[in-house]
Design an enzyme around this catalytic site. Structure first.
Site, PDB file in Angstrom:
ATOM      1  N   HIS A 254       0.825  -1.213   0.000  1.00  0.00           N
ATOM      2  CA  HIS A 254       0.000   0.000   0.000  1.00  0.00           C
ATOM      3  C   HIS A 254       0.860   1.265   0.000  1.00  0.00           C
ATOM      4  CE1 HIS A 254       1.042   0.964   4.162  1.00  0.00           C
ATOM      5  NE2 HIS A 254       0.977  -0.336   4.384  1.00  0.00           N
TER       6      HIS A 254
ATOM      7  N   GLU B 299      -2.118  -6.564   7.981  1.00  0.00           N
ATOM      8  CA  GLU B 299      -0.852  -6.419   8.700  1.00  0.00           C
ATOM      9  C   GLU B 299      -0.941  -7.086  10.065  1.00  0.00           C
ATOM     10  OE1 GLU B 299       2.239  -6.405   9.058  1.00  0.00           O
ATOM     11  OE2 GLU B 299       2.724  -4.453   8.159  1.00  0.00           O
TER      12      GLU B 299
END
Length: 386
Positions: A195, A273
């Site tokens: 990202h 994550e």
């Protein structure tokens, strides 16, 4: 026992200021002057100072891959960056403050590991190697080359040397290489995209699946758009799926990638994550100062988890399961996720032990590509391409 000495030489430039910008950096062995790593990358339209700071940051990241506990001397011909990093000059520009914070965080990680970082100004004529690399960056070339020790006469490569070769980046964009020892049938192709940045990224805050979940900032949106263009170029019109983690920054980056290739993205939470528990949202420099021992445990011990969070082993288990689902689906899948999940996949397919996984870089907005063949053979086409 004396600590290892490393020298970072870094530079950056902009043709126009602001203009077409790029950085270059290298790391030398402080004892004999051998180049251990060299890197360069384009930055788009930026100022000289942004490019110089970017070179410094790249050099310090390479130090953490080589020996986080070394005594490091950073040499640059930018008086501004050296004086600001030494704390003698104020930093007025917001962009410079953010980059300086990132550089200081990396220096703090070196200090937490038992090393040190100092800064030295050198004349431009003594910084020619880094200057040449920065021109490579301005020319649009990306370099991330771990050179390692002299191998002449060696009977076999060590695991460290093997890993160094794995994370080497190509100098010029090239078609994906043919896989090594392919089996029968067509491979499953997987593109891993990290990202773009958020305000948490810039401020060096831990940002796991259980935290505040910030969205992309302006720079992150630009990185997401660039990642979309790069993915579309790589695929060349071939059909592909897009899967993202459930976190806002990945969903937004995935939307940009999906839009660039004309599909709708789907979400798989197993690509999230790591959950950092009570540390989600905490400042890494503050943790380096106040919780250095526990922070090192989080990095080095795969079974260590913060209260309310998960360990690296738990993260790896869900990421590998998600990866295997993608492989089973066949075809081409673009997965938009985070640095540690990308590390988990590469460690899984390459058999990299946990104490070496931090050598794998994955910059915001970068692409990493793999091919998995029906007989289980895997080819890593490239890593960390921006």
């Amino acid at each position: 026992m004396s600590r290892r000495r490393l020298v970072v030489e870094a530079d950056g430039g902009s043709r126009g200021n602001p203009g077409v910008a790029g950085y270059g950096a290298l790391v030398r062995d402080g004892a004999d002057g051998r180049v251990l790593w060299e890197g360069a990358a384009p930055l788009g339209k930026e100022s000289n100072n942004v490019a110089e700071y970017s070179g410094l940051i790249a050099g310090l990241r390479a130090v953490l891959r080589i020996d986080a506990g070394a005594d490091v001397e950073v040499r640059m011909d930018s008086k501004l960056v050296v004086e600001q990093m030494a704390g003698r000059w104020k930093i007025k520009h917001p962009d410079m403050r953010q980059l300086a914070l990132e550089a200081r965080d990396l220096a703090s990680q070196v200090s937490a590991a038992g090393g040190s970082v100092s800064f030295t100004w050198i004349p431009r004529e003594r910084n020619k190697d880094a200057d040449a690399l920065s021109n490579d960056g301005m020319d649009g070339r990306t370099i991330d080359r771990m050179l390692g020790p002299d191998r002449e006469g060696a009977s076999a490569a060590t695991m460290d040397e093997f890993i160094d070769e794995v994370v080497d980046e190509v100098i010029d964009p090239v078609p994906s290489p043919a896989p090594v020892s392919p089996g029968e049938g067509n491979p499953t192709r997987i593109v891993l995209v990290r990202h773009g940045v958020t305000d948490f990224t810039v401020a060096s805050r831990l940002d796991g699946r259980g935290g505040a979940d910030p969205g992309l900032n302006t720079a992150g949106q630009a990185q997401a758009a660039a990642a979309g263009r790069a993915t579309a170029h790589l695929l060349g019109g071939s059909p592909a799926r897009v899967v993202t983690s459930s976190l806002a920054r990945a969903v937004q980056t995935g939307a940009a990638v999906a839009d660039a290739i004309g599909v709708e993205a789907t979400v798989d939470r197993d690509w999230d994550e790591q959950d950092f528990g009570d540390w989600d949202g905490q400042s890494i420099p503050d943790l380096v100062r106040d919780e250095a021992e526990a922070l090192l445990a989080l990095r080095a011990d795969p079974a260590y988890a913060r209260p309310g969070g998960e360990s690296h082993d738990q993260l790896a288990a869900r990421v590998v399961a998600a990866f295997e689902r993608v492989v089973a689906a066949g075809g081409t899948t673009v997965v938009v996720c985070h640095r540690k999940p990308i590390m988990c996949v590469l460690a899984h397919v390459l058999g990299i032990p946990h104490d070496k996984v931090w050598r794998l870089a994955a910059a915001p907005g970068s692409l990493t590509a793999l091919e998995v063949w029906p007989d289980g053979n895997v080819s890593v086409a490239f890593t960390n391409r921006t």
